[in-house]
Structure formats: structure tokens, C-alpha cells
Design a protein around this motif. Sequence first.
Motif, short mmCIF file in Angstrom:
data_model
loop_
_atom_site.label_atom_id
_atom_site.label_comp_id
_atom_site.label_asym_id
_atom_site.label_seq_id
_atom_site.Cartn_x
_atom_site.Cartn_y
_atom_site.Cartn_z
N LEU A 52 -39.35 20.82 13.58
CA LEU A 52 -39.57 20.69 15.01
C LEU A 52 -39.98 22.00 15.66
CD1 LEU A 52 -36.60 18.36 16.03
CD2 LEU A 52 -39.02 17.75 15.81
N ARG A 53 -39.80 23.12 14.95
CA ARG A 53 -40.17 24.42 15.51
C ARG A 53 -41.53 24.90 15.00
NH1 ARG A 53 -34.77 25.50 14.16
NH2 ARG A 53 -35.39 26.92 12.49
N ARG A 59 -51.16 21.58 17.40
CA ARG A 59 -49.92 20.79 17.37
C ARG A 59 -48.71 21.71 17.60
NH1 ARG A 59 -45.84 19.18 13.98
NH2 ARG A 59 -45.20 16.97 14.12
N ILE A 60 -48.04 21.50 18.72
CA ILE A 60 -46.88 22.30 19.09
C ILE A 60 -45.62 21.48 18.85
CG2 ILE A 60 -45.76 23.63 20.91
CD1 ILE A 60 -48.46 23.75 22.34
N GLY A 61 -44.77 21.92 17.93
CA GLY A 61 -43.55 21.20 17.63
C GLY A 61 -42.65 21.08 18.86
N ALA A 62 -41.93 19.98 18.94
CA ALA A 62 -41.09 19.72 20.11
C ALA A 62 -40.00 20.76 20.28
CB ALA A 62 -40.47 18.33 20.00
N ILE A 119 -48.60 12.93 23.04
CA ILE A 119 -47.22 13.14 22.61
C ILE A 119 -47.03 12.44 21.27
CG2 ILE A 119 -44.79 13.02 23.27
CD1 ILE A 119 -46.71 14.48 25.28
N GLU A 120 -46.51 13.16 20.29
CA GLU A 120 -46.25 12.57 18.98
C GLU A 120 -44.79 12.10 18.91
OE1 GLU A 120 -46.11 13.90 14.28
OE2 GLU A 120 -47.49 14.94 15.64
N LEU A 121 -44.61 10.83 18.58
CA LEU A 121 -43.28 10.22 18.50
C LEU A 121 -43.02 9.76 17.08
CD1 LEU A 121 -43.70 8.06 21.70
CD2 LEU A 121 -42.24 10.07 21.53
N ALA A 152 -43.62 16.35 18.73
CA ALA A 152 -44.66 17.36 18.95
C ALA A 152 -45.49 16.99 20.17
CB ALA A 152 -45.58 17.47 17.73
N VAL A 153 -46.16 18.01 20.68
CA VAL A 153 -47.21 17.85 21.68
C VAL A 153 -48.52 18.22 21.00
CG1 VAL A 153 -48.17 18.79 23.81
CG2 VAL A 153 -45.73 18.29 23.66
N VAL A 154 -49.51 17.37 21.12
CA VAL A 154 -50.77 17.58 20.41
C VAL A 154 -51.88 17.81 21.44
CG1 VAL A 154 -52.43 16.67 18.76
CG2 VAL A 154 -49.98 16.13 18.52
#
Length: 264
Positions: A52-53, A59-62, A119-121, A152-154
Motif C-alpha cells: 500500500l506504500r 500509480r500512487i499506493g493508498a 481509484i483502484e479498489l 491506490a490512486v491511478v
Amino acid sequence: MLAHHPTTLTAAVDAVAAGATPLAGGTDLMVEVNAGAARPTEVVGLRRVEELREWSGARIGAGVTWRRIEREGPRALAQAARTVGSPQIRNAATIGGNVATASPAGDGHPFLAAVDASIELASPSGTRLVGWHEFFTGVKRTSRRADELVVAVVLPEVLPARQEFAKVGVRNAMVISTVCAVVTRGEDGATTVALGSVAPTPIRAWGAEEMISSVARPGPQDLAEFARLVSEEVRPITDHRSTEEYRRHASGVLARRLLERCLG
């Protein structure tokens, strides 16, 4: 309270699917707990989940913190990060938590809207990407299912060349936005403007975008019309932080100033 401390994404997702409440930085959840608005009986701590980091390209991990985004993020997102709480809060708060909370005043949301982020779920059945306009559905409401975790946020692979963020609040620091906005402009003149705190969800001022994108070299009259259109397109309310009238006016002024920065 039962607490889970997974070290893998699969274990974290399974815990959420089983009913546990996600807990990363805790800067939103613990406020609700302390106020008596939330009483989770089971939580899953996410800090030990390395996946997640991760931050790879777009792609930015949540689990990436606002402090890291402040240092490494795209220009407008980094500008937004600097306004998130105090340095202590930015060291703990994560972009995933900000997105999942879905506050209308979330300072990171206008950037996601302005660049058409997704948003990646993740759930036990797999992952899915949801566009920002489908993810945010209302005040602190999203399309995330109960068995899903924001992972993540993509962002798009290519971001606009010029991008600026700013916010208006009742003081200069440690403040919840009265209005916040992002304006981007590409080399071809294509312009986006997204705003927060002026509707139940982040919004785009589509009419203002269409008008100003068609002008190669905007002059004073073009900028004035752009500001007017933005003010007309927002849907603010009057509450304890501001009035509908002020938010509408401030939206146009803020958008114009950000566009001028992009043009400059």
C-alpha cells in the motif's frame, strides 16, 4: 475492540471483506471515534502492508502519506499536500484515507478530478478501477463496496504541463477549505478546472473549461468570462464556515487566479 495487523495486501483485503474497518493514518477515523460518531468493533491496521506504500509512476499506493506527496508529487497535488493539516498530520495521513473519507472539503480531490484520475479498489474477488466521477457519490459517500479496500490512486501517464492548486479558508494554516480548486492547462490550450467544498462531491466546471480551452491567448475579457462561468457552475451551500454567496464568488476568483498562474 478486535485489531488485525496484516503484512500482506491479501490479508488486509480479507479482513475488510470480513467486516473490519480500515485504519491507516487514523487522522479521519479517530476524529470520528473521539466525537462518538464511529464505534468500530473490529479494525485492520494497514501500516505494515508494504504494497500500500508503493508508488510506481502514475500509480500512487493508498498508504502513501501526504508528507511524501508534498515532496514528490505532481505540482498541484504537492501544493494541495502542503495544506493538509500540520506536519505531524501529513506524516500520518494517507491519500487513500483522504479519498475513502470523501469529504467535500478534501484538498486532494480537485486534483484527481482535474486530471481524470481513477481509484483502484480490491476485494477477495479481484480489483477494479473506478473513475473519480463515479467513485465520489455524495457527502462522505463513495461507490466502494463494503468488501473493498482503496488500494491506490491511478493518474494518467501524461499530466498537463501547467497545473496549480489553491484554497480559501478562514485562516492561513490548519484550516478546512471554504473553497479549493485546481486549474490545469496543456500545451495545446486544453484547460480543466476542478473545485472542492462547493458541492457534495468534487466537481468540474465543464462550461468554463470549454470556453477557455478554445482561446489560444486569453485576455482580460476572457479571464473575466471564465471566472463568471465557474461561479455559475458551482453548487455551494451556506454552513458554519461560509455562505453560498461567498463560496460562489470565491470560486470564480480562485479559478481565475490559478489560470493566470498557468498562463504566466
